[in-house]
Every structure is written in structure tokens, then in C-alpha cells.
Design a protein around this motif. Sequence first.
Motif, PDB file in Angstrom:
ATOM      1  N   GLN A 229       0.834  -1.205   0.000  1.00  0.00           N
ATOM      2  CA  GLN A 229       0.000   0.000   0.000  1.00  0.00           C
ATOM      3  C   GLN A 229       0.870   1.257   0.000  1.00  0.00           C
ATOM      4  OE1 GLN A 229      -2.944   0.140   3.109  1.00  0.00           O
ATOM      5  NE2 GLN A 229      -3.591   2.204   2.611  1.00  0.00           N
TER       6      GLN A 229
ATOM      7  N   GLU B 193       0.813   4.071  -2.986  1.00  0.00           N
ATOM      8  CA  GLU B 193       0.454   5.460  -2.688  1.00  0.00           C
ATOM      9  C   GLU B 193       1.607   6.417  -2.973  1.00  0.00           C
ATOM     10  OE1 GLU B 193      -0.982   5.384   1.322  1.00  0.00           O
ATOM     11  OE2 GLU B 193      -2.996   4.730   0.714  1.00  0.00           O
TER      12      GLU B 193
ATOM     13  N   TYR C 130      -4.837  -2.794  -4.130  1.00  0.00           N
ATOM     14  CA  TYR C 130      -4.988  -1.499  -3.464  1.00  0.00           C
ATOM     15  C   TYR C 130      -6.434  -1.000  -3.561  1.00  0.00           C
ATOM     16  CZ  TYR C 130      -4.449   3.553  -2.709  1.00  0.00           C
ATOM     17  OH  TYR C 130      -4.587   4.844  -2.267  1.00  0.00           O
ATOM     18  N   VAL C 131      -7.010  -1.088  -4.759  1.00  0.00           N
ATOM     19  CA  VAL C 131      -8.392  -0.635  -4.957  1.00  0.00           C
ATOM     20  C   VAL C 131      -9.357  -1.487  -4.136  1.00  0.00           C
ATOM     21  CG1 VAL C 131     -10.268  -0.478  -6.653  1.00  0.00           C
ATOM     22  CG2 VAL C 131      -8.002   0.408  -7.219  1.00  0.00           C
TER      23      VAL C 131
ATOM     24  N   LEU D 214      -9.411  -0.576  -0.557  1.00  0.00           N
ATOM     25  CA  LEU D 214     -10.073   0.690  -0.222  1.00  0.00           C
ATOM     26  C   LEU D 214     -11.480   0.447   0.317  1.00  0.00           C
ATOM     27  CD1 LEU D 214      -9.046   2.961  -3.250  1.00  0.00           C
ATOM     28  CD2 LEU D 214      -8.144   3.024  -0.919  1.00  0.00           C
TER      29      LEU D 214
ATOM     30  N   VAL E 280     -15.404   2.912  -0.499  1.00  0.00           N
ATOM     31  CA  VAL E 280     -15.118   4.350  -0.555  1.00  0.00           C
ATOM     32  C   VAL E 280     -16.394   5.081  -0.971  1.00  0.00           C
ATOM     33  CG1 VAL E 280     -13.809   6.140  -1.759  1.00  0.00           C
ATOM     34  CG2 VAL E 280     -12.721   3.974  -1.175  1.00  0.00           C
TER      35      VAL E 280
ATOM     36  N   MET F   5     -15.435  11.006   1.886  1.00  0.00           N
ATOM     37  CA  MET F   5     -14.016  11.301   2.081  1.00  0.00           C
ATOM     38  C   MET F   5     -13.644  12.655   1.470  1.00  0.00           C
ATOM     39  SD  MET F   5     -12.084  11.070  -0.975  1.00  0.00           S
ATOM     40  CE  MET F   5     -10.522  10.807  -0.227  1.00  0.00           C
TER      41      MET F   5
ATOM     42  N   GLN G 206      -5.182   8.657  -9.178  1.00  0.00           N
ATOM     43  CA  GLN G 206      -5.534   8.748  -7.760  1.00  0.00           C
ATOM     44  C   GLN G 206      -6.884   8.051  -7.552  1.00  0.00           C
ATOM     45  OE1 GLN G 206      -4.865  12.523  -5.712  1.00  0.00           O
ATOM     46  NE2 GLN G 206      -3.774  13.288  -7.511  1.00  0.00           N
ATOM     47  N   TYR G 207      -6.817   6.750  -7.289  1.00  0.00           N
ATOM     48  CA  TYR G 207      -8.031   5.939  -7.241  1.00  0.00           C
ATOM     49  C   TYR G 207      -8.974   6.368  -6.116  1.00  0.00           C
ATOM     50  CZ  TYR G 207      -5.718   2.868 -10.565  1.00  0.00           C
ATOM     51  OH  TYR G 207      -5.106   2.372 -11.683  1.00  0.00           O
ATOM     52  N   LEU G 208      -8.441   6.650  -4.946  1.00  0.00           N
ATOM     53  CA  LEU G 208      -9.285   7.009  -3.813  1.00  0.00           C
ATOM     54  C   LEU G 208     -10.116   8.248  -4.128  1.00  0.00           C
ATOM     55  CD1 LEU G 208     -10.145   6.559  -0.878  1.00  0.00           C
ATOM     56  CD2 LEU G 208      -8.155   7.889  -0.154  1.00  0.00           C
ATOM     57  N   LYS G 209      -9.453   9.295  -4.582  1.00  0.00           N
ATOM     58  CA  LYS G 209     -10.155  10.535  -4.911  1.00  0.00           C
ATOM     59  C   LYS G 209     -11.061  10.341  -6.120  1.00  0.00           C
ATOM     60  CE  LYS G 209      -9.334  15.479  -5.594  1.00  0.00           C
ATOM     61  NZ  LYS G 209      -8.298  16.527  -5.730  1.00  0.00           N
TER      62      LYS G 209
ATOM     63  N   ALA H 111     -14.261   8.343  -5.100  1.00  0.00           N
ATOM     64  CA  ALA H 111     -15.121   9.199  -4.276  1.00  0.00           C
ATOM     65  C   ALA H 111     -15.796  10.275  -5.125  1.00  0.00           C
ATOM     66  CB  ALA H 111     -14.304   9.838  -3.158  1.00  0.00           C
TER      67      ALA H 111
END
Length: 342
Positions: A12, A16, A75-76, A79, A82, A86, A319-322, A325
Amino acid sequence: MVLQSRDINVLQYIVEDYILNGLPVPSKKIAEFPEMQVSSATIRNVVSELEMNGYVTRPHSSAGSIPARKAYRLYVEALGSVNEMMLSSKLRRKVRHQLIQSVSNDINTWGSTAVNLLSNLVGSLAIVTAPQSFQLYVNQIHVIKIQNNTLLLIVVFPGAVIKQKILSFPNHIDQSLIDESITYLNHIFVNKSYHQIKDVDLPLGIVKKKLFKSVLFVLEEQQQKIQFDYRLDGLRNLLIQPEFVNRNGLLHSLVHDIEQGELLQLIMSLMPQVGTVRVVIGDEHSNNKMRPFSLIIGCYGISNNMIGSIAVVDSVRMQYLKGIASVKLMVNIMTDITRMVA
């Protein structure tokens, strides 16, 4: 390799850091991260194991680590669920206000407003299709035996549109099996869209399986002929990505796919259920030209009525998290707006 919690933490961190900086991640840098609390030697051993199992690549043993597609997928998945929460409440309110305001001022501009907002949110290429009732349904299916081992498949669509396909089999086919297959196919396909059927488990038996695949192919082919109204913004964001600098061929290929409608058709074929998001990473694409890219695709609207798609296209190092979301935020807002104006 079954990854332990320590392995996942190291992986991770690599993902990142690489997403943030775009540079191979040295083991020493990982070991210096306060939350690791392990020695440099341990980190090197973990990284070696990750490399052996295809999670990272290194040009040579002393080089830093670059995450492979497997690492991004893990990684995805890690998460989890999500959601838009966030993102800051101030940002969420601002986006919702601007979209609803655009509908109030001129309903024809909300697609342009949505795609511009999404592109700026994620710093990527964004695509939004207008909500429309584009789901194509099968009215009826017939199967006629024209020789002992040859069948004529007839698929009837609304508006008396008829598509036919001749199928050959290695052995004689009994009429009882044909009748059974007709009943099965009509039960599965009639009044269902391609997106409702595409993930159904294949039936058992050579004849049923081939008929099922053939009907699905015909339905997909007809679905792809439907024209979509869409908006696109943020291609400029890809031009500054390190992955695409001095690699104009990749972007030229992407632009060609956009102009020919191929990218839009790909997005529509991968579109998930209403209210959900799907992520396709790098070499998970069957199309080789799309493997340098990842997609985040969401579906908004009213199920089986008025629906549209929202998509983000970027390098695999997105940027998968952003991104997830942001797409979920847009899905929720645009679903609310679709219900308002429907």
C-alpha cells in the motif's frame, strides 16, 4: 502467495507513494516510514517476495519498486466501500449547488457543467453521457432447425427489427432440446437489457450455451448502434502526465478512439448497475490500446428508465481514492437531478 498484513502495508505504501510522485520507491524510504516499525532488511525481503509474485517490478535488485497492475487491483479492493464522504463537506455542497444551479438556469447545460466539475475534481479526462432510455430489450426469440446439425436463430426487437444467425453444431440436435432451449432463452432474455444479462452464468450443454452466447452477441451488437449524447473535458490533463510525455502515439490513439466513438462504446459496455462504480485497471482491458489507462465508471439515473454514465480516464497511476469518491459524488447528485427533471 498469501499476503500478510505486513506485506499489504508495504505494498500500500509503494502504491500510494508511486501515485503521488511517479518515481520508483526505494526500500530505504519504506523502512523510514514511522508506521512500518520494521528493519530495512525485512522490507527488502518483503519487496523481493512481492516482486517474485508479480506485485511490483524493479529494473534491478537495488532499484526502487514500481507497482504492477496486481498491486493496483489489490490497493483498490483494500479501499473497500469508498464513498463521497471522504471529500470535504464544503466541496460536496459546492459541487451539488453548481450542478443544481445549472439545471435551474438551462437544463441543456448540466452535462457540460458536470463533466467540467468532474474533470477539475480529479485532474483527469472526464466523460458524462446524458440520461436517456437507451436500454434495448428482446421481444422474442425463435430457433428453427434447418438441418440435422444446423439451427437458425431469430431474435426479434421492438419495432419489428429482426436479426438472424445460422449456427452449426458437431452432432444431430433433437427437436425436444430445441424446444427446451427456446423456452429457456425467452425466459432469460425477453424484456431484459444487455446490461441485465451480460453477467448471467452460462447455461450447461453445448447447444444452450452456444445459443445463449449468440443471442447475447446480437443484443450487444444492437445495443452498440444506439447513439449517445455525451460531454468530454480534461484531455489536457493527460498531456502533462509523465507517462505520456514523449509518447504522443498513446494519446493520438486515445483521441482517435474518442472521435470514432470507440471509447464511449467501451464505457457503455462496462457500465455497472445504477448507483454503483466499476474500476478497470491497465491490462484488465481486453483492448490492448487501453492498457496504459485505467477507468472509473459510474452509472446514474433511474433503473431501467433514464440512465447515464460518468467516467474518468487516466493513467494506471491515477488517484483511485479521490477518483472513486468523486465519481460516486457525481453519481448521487446526478441521480437526484434525473429524478427531479424526469
